[in-house]
Design a protein around this motif. Structure first.
Motif, short mmCIF file in Angstrom:
data_model
loop_
_atom_site.label_atom_id
_atom_site.label_comp_id
_atom_site.label_asym_id
_atom_site.label_seq_id
_atom_site.Cartn_x
_atom_site.Cartn_y
_atom_site.Cartn_z
N ARG A 1 0.81 -1.22 0.00
CA ARG A 1 0.00 0.00 0.00
C ARG A 1 0.84 1.27 0.00
O ARG A 1 0.32 2.37 -0.20
N PRO B 1 -8.34 -2.84 2.29
CA PRO B 1 -8.52 -1.50 1.72
C PRO B 1 -8.35 -0.41 2.79
O PRO B 1 -9.27 0.38 3.06
N VAL B 2 -7.16 -0.37 3.38
CA VAL B 2 -6.84 0.57 4.45
C VAL B 2 -5.63 1.38 4.03
O VAL B 2 -4.53 0.82 3.89
N PRO B 3 -5.76 2.68 3.79
CA PRO B 3 -4.62 3.47 3.33
C PRO B 3 -3.60 3.68 4.45
O PRO B 3 -3.95 3.63 5.64
N VAL C 1 -6.55 4.55 -1.13
CA VAL C 1 -7.01 3.27 -0.60
C VAL C 1 -6.46 2.16 -1.49
O VAL C 1 -6.69 2.16 -2.71
N GLU D 1 -7.64 -4.41 -2.28
CA GLU D 1 -7.45 -5.61 -1.46
C GLU D 1 -7.11 -6.80 -2.34
O GLU D 1 -7.81 -7.10 -3.32
#
Length: 359
Positions: free
Chosen positions: A110, A138-140, A147, A150
């Motif tokens: 990410r 989906p976690v920035p 974002v 996933e």
């Protein structure tokens, strides 16, 4: 003689001393065209200078397993044979100087698709030569980063295969050590930590599930990496969070598993997976994490983090806190740090004939 200048043998490979160079990104490869991800004259000069300076092991900067696995468009890669040929030029020279060449193999997850630090380090969109980052969830990383997409289970397995392919190419490129980059909030570290891994399938939730991807990468690389050559793993021993992060206890538990899966040394760093945390930085601030792993598991460790003075480095080894020290910024400042330390501590480091007049 200081333990800094005693050889160290892992599997059948002997390192001439325990002054090692930590991976540090140079952001200096071509970002597009046939030279994408290929080592340049800058990389050759950069690594060659530290080999001439007596460094026992040089680990290259994070070298990506795929284009989307780069931290920046100007990162090194090892997903094609053109990249292999350029890296072989470097490893040949390092070996000629008695230095062991190692490679850190990585996927940025990410935290991919960012500009070089000297241009601000901001995330890059497709219109700026960037791409969509990938992650376990989906976690920035922070409010600036997009974002991430996933990863599906099939995509995870594809990336495991990319790490194995990278290890094969690293062998062709002449490297003697391969290091899995599982630290600093990049893809493997993102899977390890509950702060960034919110999955509910077999790759998330419990400790055993969160370490699954990392162990699959290790197993895939160990299967193709020669049995007589060591495999390292770099870990962030803590996220420096209270509550939902990876901890020192997790690192000790994980280190025991890595040892069972054929990892020969743990390169112990910290942080990088959570934005805005306060880290108590000071001389040798990460050494206790390395010492704890070594004491609890018997797995050899390398310590890193504001190790700058010869006496300080020698004491870490003499106290049994680590088996080697990794220098980062200090080797940027002084490529011949090993020669200076040898003079201070009475050690013996190879000096090229061309430089004998300096001794």
């Amino acid at each position: 003689m200081s333990a800094l200048f005693e050889p160290l043998t892992l599997r059948s490979l002997t390192f001439p001393n325990r002054v090692w160079m930590a991976p540090m990104c140079q952001y200096s490869a071509a970002s597009s065209g046939p030279g994408t991800g290929v080592a340049t004259d800058w990389h050759f000069a950069h690594y060659a200078a530290r080999a001439i300076g007596g460094t026992g092991l040089i680990l290259t900067e994070a070298t990506a397993v795929s284009p989307e696995g780069r931290i920046s468009p100007s990162d090194l890669g090892i997903w094609n044979d053109t990249q292999v040929a350029a890296l072989r030029r470097i490893t040949d020279f390092l070996k000629s100087q008695g230095t062991v060449p190692g490679i850190q193999i990585a996927h940025a997850g990410r935290k991919a698709s960012t500009a070089a630090p000297w241009t601000g380090g901001a995330p890059l969109g497709p219109e700026e030569g960037g791409w969509q980052p990938l992650g376990p969830s989906p976690v920035p990383f922070d409010e600036r980063h997009p974002v991430p997409t996933e990863l599906s289970a099939n995509q995870i397995q594809r990336i495991v295969g990319q790490f194995a392919d990278a290890a094969r190419r690293a062998l062709d490129a002449g490297f003697e050590v391969a290091e899995v980059h599982g630290a600093h909030g990049y893809l493997i570290g993102e899977f390890l930590s509950p702060h960034s891994n919110h999955r509910t399938d077999g790759y998330g939730g419990s400790f055993d599930n969160r370490v699954r991807f990392a162990l699959e990468v290790v197993d895939a690389m160990r299967a193709v990496w020669p049995r007589d050559k060591p495999l390292f793993f770099r870990i962030s021993a803590t996220d420096w969070l209270d509550g939902d992060g990876w901890t020192g206890d997790d690192t000790v538990r994980f280190a025991a598993l890595l040892k069972e899966h054929g990892v020969d040394l743990l390169d112990v760093s910290t942080g990088g997976n959570a934005a805005g945390v306060r880290i108590p930085v000071g001389p040798g601030y990460q050494v206790p994490f390395a010492a704890r792993v070594r004491s609890a598991t018997g797995l050899p460790v390398a310590a890193v983090g504001l190790i700058t003075e010869a006496g300080q480095a020698g004491k870490i080894l003499a106290n049994g806190e680590a088996d080697a020290v990794l220098l980062g910024r200090e080797l940027l400042r002084d490529p011949s740090w090993a020669h200076r330390a040898a003079r201070e501590l009475g050690g013996d480091v190879r000096v090229p004939q061309q430089y004998h007049r300096s001794v």
